[in-house]
Structure formats: structure tokens, C-alpha cells
Design a protein around this motif. Structure first.
Motif, PDB file in Angstrom:
ATOM      1  N   VAL A  90     -38.699 -20.049 -20.022  1.00 45.82           N
ATOM      2  CA  VAL A  90     -38.256 -20.833 -20.981  1.00 45.82           C
ATOM      3  C   VAL A  90     -37.048 -21.524 -20.642  1.00 45.82           C
ATOM      4  N   GLU A  91     -37.160 -23.079 -20.882  1.00 49.69           N
ATOM      5  CA  GLU A  91     -35.868 -23.646 -20.683  1.00 49.69           C
ATOM      6  C   GLU A  91     -35.237 -24.129 -21.817  1.00 49.69           C
ATOM      7  N   ALA A  92     -33.855 -24.056 -21.881  1.00 50.55           N
ATOM      8  CA  ALA A  92     -33.025 -24.231 -22.833  1.00 50.55           C
ATOM      9  C   ALA A  92     -31.825 -25.006 -22.266  1.00 50.55           C
ATOM     10  N   VAL A  93     -32.159 -26.135 -21.734  1.00 49.87           N
ATOM     11  CA  VAL A  93     -31.193 -27.114 -20.840  1.00 49.87           C
ATOM     12  C   VAL A  93     -30.977 -28.151 -21.831  1.00 49.87           C
ATOM     13  N   PRO A  94     -30.004 -29.070 -21.483  1.00 47.53           N
ATOM     14  CA  PRO A  94     -29.878 -30.230 -22.264  1.00 47.53           C
ATOM     15  C   PRO A  94     -30.819 -31.164 -22.423  1.00 47.53           C
ATOM     16  N   GLU A  95     -30.969 -31.717 -23.562  1.00 46.28           N
ATOM     17  CA  GLU A  95     -32.377 -32.786 -24.169  1.00 46.28           C
ATOM     18  C   GLU A  95     -32.311 -33.764 -23.493  1.00 46.28           C
ATOM     19  N   ARG A  96     -32.686 -33.859 -21.965  1.00 47.65           N
ATOM     20  CA  ARG A  96     -33.105 -35.009 -21.280  1.00 47.65           C
ATOM     21  C   ARG A  96     -34.387 -34.537 -20.632  1.00 47.65           C
ATOM     22  N   VAL A  97     -35.291 -35.531 -20.824  1.00 47.64           N
ATOM     23  CA  VAL A  97     -36.620 -35.179 -20.096  1.00 47.64           C
ATOM     24  C   VAL A  97     -36.612 -35.345 -18.524  1.00 47.64           C
ATOM     25  N   ASP A  98     -35.740 -36.006 -17.954  1.00 50.78           N
ATOM     26  CA  ASP A  98     -35.799 -35.939 -16.321  1.00 50.78           C
ATOM     27  C   ASP A  98     -35.258 -34.679 -16.057  1.00 50.78           C
ATOM     28  N   LEU A  99     -34.104 -33.871 -16.520  1.00 49.87           N
ATOM     29  CA  LEU A  99     -33.376 -32.559 -16.344  1.00 49.87           C
ATOM     30  C   LEU A  99     -34.521 -31.588 -16.498  1.00 49.87           C
ATOM     31  N   LYS A 100     -35.521 -31.603 -17.559  1.00 50.05           N
ATOM     32  CA  LYS A 100     -36.401 -30.836 -17.863  1.00 50.05           C
ATOM     33  C   LYS A 100     -37.433 -30.604 -16.816  1.00 50.05           C
ATOM     34  N   ARG A 101     -37.940 -31.976 -16.247  1.00 51.47           N
ATOM     35  CA  ARG A 101     -38.949 -32.096 -15.382  1.00 51.47           C
ATOM     36  C   ARG A 101     -38.414 -31.515 -13.995  1.00 51.47           C
ATOM     37  N   GLN A 102     -37.103 -31.638 -13.853  1.00 48.11           N
ATOM     38  CA  GLN A 102     -36.762 -31.205 -12.572  1.00 48.11           C
ATOM     39  C   GLN A 102     -36.765 -29.838 -12.781  1.00 48.11           C
ATOM     40  N   VAL A 115     -46.240 -19.035 -17.357  1.00 46.26           N
ATOM     41  CA  VAL A 115     -46.419 -20.245 -18.368  1.00 46.26           C
ATOM     42  C   VAL A 115     -44.907 -20.887 -18.567  1.00 46.26           C
ATOM     43  N   LEU A 116     -44.775 -22.147 -18.295  1.00 45.91           N
ATOM     44  CA  LEU A 116     -43.520 -22.833 -18.556  1.00 45.91           C
ATOM     45  C   LEU A 116     -43.318 -23.484 -19.843  1.00 45.91           C
ATOM     46  N   ALA A 117     -42.385 -22.945 -20.493  1.00 48.89           N
ATOM     47  CA  ALA A 117     -42.041 -23.459 -22.017  1.00 48.89           C
ATOM     48  C   ALA A 117     -40.928 -24.181 -22.238  1.00 48.89           C
ATOM     49  N   SER A 118     -40.821 -25.065 -22.861  1.00 44.22           N
ATOM     50  CA  SER A 118     -39.764 -25.911 -23.122  1.00 44.22           C
ATOM     51  C   SER A 118     -39.230 -25.779 -24.708  1.00 44.22           C
ATOM     52  N   ASN A 119     -37.875 -25.459 -24.745  1.00 44.93           N
ATOM     53  CA  ASN A 119     -37.350 -25.180 -26.182  1.00 44.93           C
ATOM     54  C   ASN A 119     -37.111 -26.659 -26.872  1.00 44.93           C
ATOM     55  N   THR A 120     -37.261 -27.687 -26.425  1.00 44.78           N
ATOM     56  CA  THR A 120     -37.011 -28.775 -26.947  1.00 44.78           C
ATOM     57  C   THR A 120     -37.388 -28.818 -28.510  1.00 44.78           C
ATOM     58  N   SER A 121     -36.487 -29.593 -29.316  1.00 50.22           N
ATOM     59  CA  SER A 121     -36.722 -29.748 -30.464  1.00 50.22           C
ATOM     60  C   SER A 121     -37.525 -31.144 -30.866  1.00 50.22           C
ATOM     61  N   SER A 122     -37.564 -31.963 -29.991  1.00 48.96           N
ATOM     62  CA  SER A 122     -38.250 -33.346 -30.184  1.00 48.96           C
ATOM     63  C   SER A 122     -38.581 -34.091 -29.186  1.00 48.96           C
ATOM     64  N   LEU A 123     -38.280 -33.881 -27.802  1.00 50.08           N
ATOM     65  CA  LEU A 123     -38.440 -34.492 -26.760  1.00 50.08           C
ATOM     66  C   LEU A 123     -40.212 -34.544 -26.717  1.00 50.08           C
ATOM     67  N   SER A 124     -40.794 -35.575 -25.876  1.00 46.61           N
ATOM     68  CA  SER A 124     -42.408 -35.229 -25.714  1.00 46.61           C
ATOM     69  C   SER A 124     -42.591 -34.267 -24.642  1.00 46.61           C
ATOM     70  N   ILE A 125     -43.409 -33.383 -25.151  1.00 46.10           N
ATOM     71  CA  ILE A 125     -44.107 -32.213 -24.141  1.00 46.10           C
ATOM     72  C   ILE A 125     -44.748 -32.689 -23.018  1.00 46.10           C
ATOM     73  N   SER A 126     -45.693 -33.796 -23.371  1.00 44.19           N
ATOM     74  CA  SER A 126     -46.561 -34.692 -22.368  1.00 44.19           C
ATOM     75  C   SER A 126     -45.717 -35.102 -21.305  1.00 44.19           C
ATOM     76  N   GLN A 127     -44.596 -35.737 -21.565  1.00 42.67           N
ATOM     77  CA  GLN A 127     -43.800 -36.288 -20.813  1.00 42.67           C
ATOM     78  C   GLN A 127     -43.200 -35.176 -19.712  1.00 42.67           C
ATOM     79  N   ILE A 128     -42.555 -34.151 -20.342  1.00 46.09           N
ATOM     80  CA  ILE A 128     -42.019 -33.103 -19.654  1.00 46.09           C
ATOM     81  C   ILE A 128     -43.006 -32.263 -18.765  1.00 46.09           C
ATOM     82  N   ALA A 129     -44.357 -32.165 -19.262  1.00 44.94           N
ATOM     83  CA  ALA A 129     -45.159 -31.429 -18.583  1.00 44.94           C
ATOM     84  C   ALA A 129     -46.083 -32.428 -17.492  1.00 44.94           C
ATOM     85  N   ALA A 130     -45.677 -33.581 -17.427  1.00 44.47           N
ATOM     86  CA  ALA A 130     -46.260 -34.400 -16.285  1.00 44.47           C
ATOM     87  C   ALA A 130     -46.114 -33.781 -14.914  1.00 44.47           C
ATOM     88  N   GLY A 131     -46.993 -33.746 -14.426  1.00 42.69           N
ATOM     89  CA  GLY A 131     -47.065 -33.030 -12.859  1.00 42.69           C
ATOM     90  C   GLY A 131     -48.108 -31.992 -12.607  1.00 42.69           C
TER      91      GLY A 131
END
Length: 285
Positions: A90-102, A115-131
Motif C-alpha cells: 500500500v503506498e501512502a506517498v504525496p499526491e503526485r501521479v508521477d511519484l506513485k508510478r515511480q 497486489v499494489l494498492a494506492s491510498n490516493t483519495s482522488s488521483l486517477s488509478i488508471s494513470q497510476i496503474a499504467a504499466g
């Protein structure tokens, strides 16, 4: 249903520490990843203090102690050192898509079955998951304070494997959480509605409709909300709410445009509880 045997939380701040807390209480071996040794030490202190406080308040399950949970906790400052048999990250890093993808790119390589889970409250999961690991990446949105809040919002997308959604749902329920499943969209379900109400409450203060205290009392007594929208904004952080509102305004239009009062308060450092002042005073912060 059982919790994951081995889990990783990336980011040891308020949310990350809370997520680690509930995983440890459920019996998982948990590694909290932070940027350096000092932050690792701080994260360990935060999690263990949370566990001790829960024990003092009688909030741990029978037979579970803070000492036992702390014994399952480790820290790391390098994603490459994570155990390859990790089941949940589970990632709980600052709300930046580029950082979460990295972060997820490195974690996916180190832990090929997790399983890779993002704790984001609003950012696009599709963008974070791209890859290449999109089939095992989803949103797993916990709420603050994690040990007390019962909801987990799972966010799915077109590339997610159904089996991995099921795994995440089973694990969240094993943590004692109630799960809702939503499709990826700006703000998901909870942030979109919560921010809409919060922004309107701020506009009402700005327009002199009523005081922050009276608006919140109206919602807690009139609508039986456990907490008013302005006190909740203070707890979330005015800077966090502003960032989410700006993101939603860009995606969904001007109805989410942040009020000037919110921008002004953030600009002068009135961020809510963490700064000691927001729409309310927090003298013990």
C-alpha cells in the motif's frame, strides 16, 4: 478471511502509520518504507505509539498486545530490499501521479506477486496503474484515523484482474473494514461528495451565511453527521483539500473551483489541526 501474511506500507506519515497499525493488529508482518534512516525511525515511533495508545484505551482485540504487534514491524529505506513473497503493498506517498508510478514500478519488480494498492483519495488509478503491473494495481482508499474508521473504498479499472480485486476485498474485510467498490473516476465516490459539501460550507462562511461552528452544528444535529464539514476539513488539512479541489475542478469543471477563503487560509499557513488553526483553533496541535 485472513489478513495478508506479509505487507508493505510505503510512506510512514499519518495515513501510512495508520494503515501499518491495522495490518499489524490483524497479524501481518509489516515493513514500512521511508526515504532514509531518520524517517524510518520516526515512522516506527509513530506506529508503536499508536499501538500503545490503542492498548491503553482497550481498543486492541483480546489477546493482542502493542508489544506483540511492534514485534511484527520492520522498516526499510530501499524498495529493492523488500521480500519477494510480499502479498500486499500500500503506498501512502504525496499526491503526485508521477511519484506513485515511480514507487509502484520499483515495488512491482521487487515483489512480483503483490497486489499494489494506492491510498490516493482522488488521483486517477488508471494513470497510476499504467504499466506492466496494471492487472494487480488498484485503489485502496483508507480513511483517517485508519484504526477507527470502518470504510475502505476500493477503486477498480479496466485492466485490473478480478482475482486481485477479490484479494484486496478479502484483506480489507479481514482488517475489520466495510468495503465499497467504485469505478475509477475523479474523486471516486467519497472524495467527490465530501469535497463538494466541504467547499460549499467554506463558501457559506465566506459569504457570511453562518459561522463555522453553527454550520457544523447544523450538520451534526440536523443530519446526524458524526462531524461537521469544516471540522473535517481541518482534520484532513486545508492544503490537502485545496489540492483535491483543484484536481477535481480541472477534471469535472468549475463546480469544484476552490473558494478564495480556502486559498487565503492555505496561503497564510492556516492548514487546520496540523498547524494549530484552520476554521477552528487547535491549541493542542
Amino acid at each position: 478471511m485472513t489478513a495478508p501474511k506479509r505487507a508493505v506500507v510505503i510512506g510512514g506519515g499519518t495515513m501510512g502509520a495508520g494503515i501499518a497499525h491495522v495490518l499489524l493488529v490483524a497479524g501481518a508482518q509489516v515493513t514500512v518504507v521511508e526515504a532514509d534512516a531518520d524517517r524510518c525511525a520516526t515512522a516506527r515511533e509513530t506506529v508503536t505509539a499508536s499501538l500503545r495508545k490503542a492498548q491503553e484505551r482497550g481498543k486492541l482485540p483480546e489477546g493482542v498486545t502493542a508489544e506483540f504487534c511492534a514485534g511484527l514491524l520492520s522498516t526499510a529505506d530501499d524498495l529493492a530490499r523488500l521480500s519477494p513473497d510480499t502479498e500486499l503493498i500500500v503506498e501512502a506517498v504525496p499526491e503526485r501521479v508521477d511519484l506513485k508510478r515511480q514507487v509502484f514500478a520499483a515495488a512491482a519488480t521487487a515483489c512480483p506477486n503483490a497486489v499494489l494498492a494506492s491510498n490516493t483519495s482522488s488521483l486517477s488509478i488508471s494513470q497510476i496503474a499504467a504499466g506492466p503491473a496494471a492487472d494487480r494495481t488498484l485503489g485502496m482508499h483508507f480513511f483517517n484515523p485508519v484504526p477507527a474508521q470502518k470504510l475502505v473504498e476500493l477503486v477498480t479499472h479496466a485492466e485490473l484482474a478480478e482475482a486481485n480485486l477479490t484479494r484486496a476485498k478479502d484483506w480489507a474485510e479481514a482488517l475489520g473494514k466495510t468495503v465499497i467498490v467504485v469505478n475509477d473516476s475523479p474523486g471516486f465516490a467519497t472524495s467527490r461528495l465530501g469535497v463538494a459539501v466541504g467547499l460549499e460550507a467554506i463558501r457559506m462562511v465566506e459569504e457570511g451565511v453562518a459561522s463555522a461552528e453553527d454550520i457544523d452544528t447544523g450538520m451534526t444535529l440536523g443530519y446526524r453527521w458524526p462531524m461537521g464539514p469544516l471540522k473535517l476539513t481541518d482534520l484532513v488539512g486545508l492544503d490537502v483539500r485545496l489540492a483535491i479541489a483543484e484536481h477535481l475542478a480541472a477534471q469535472l469543471g468549475p463546480r469544484f473551483e476552490p473558494p478564495k477563503l480556502l486559498r487565503d487560509k492555505v496561503a497564510c499557513g492556516e492548514l487546520g489541526r496540523k498547524s494549530g488553526k484552520g476554521f477552528f483553533d487547535w491549541p493542542d496541535a
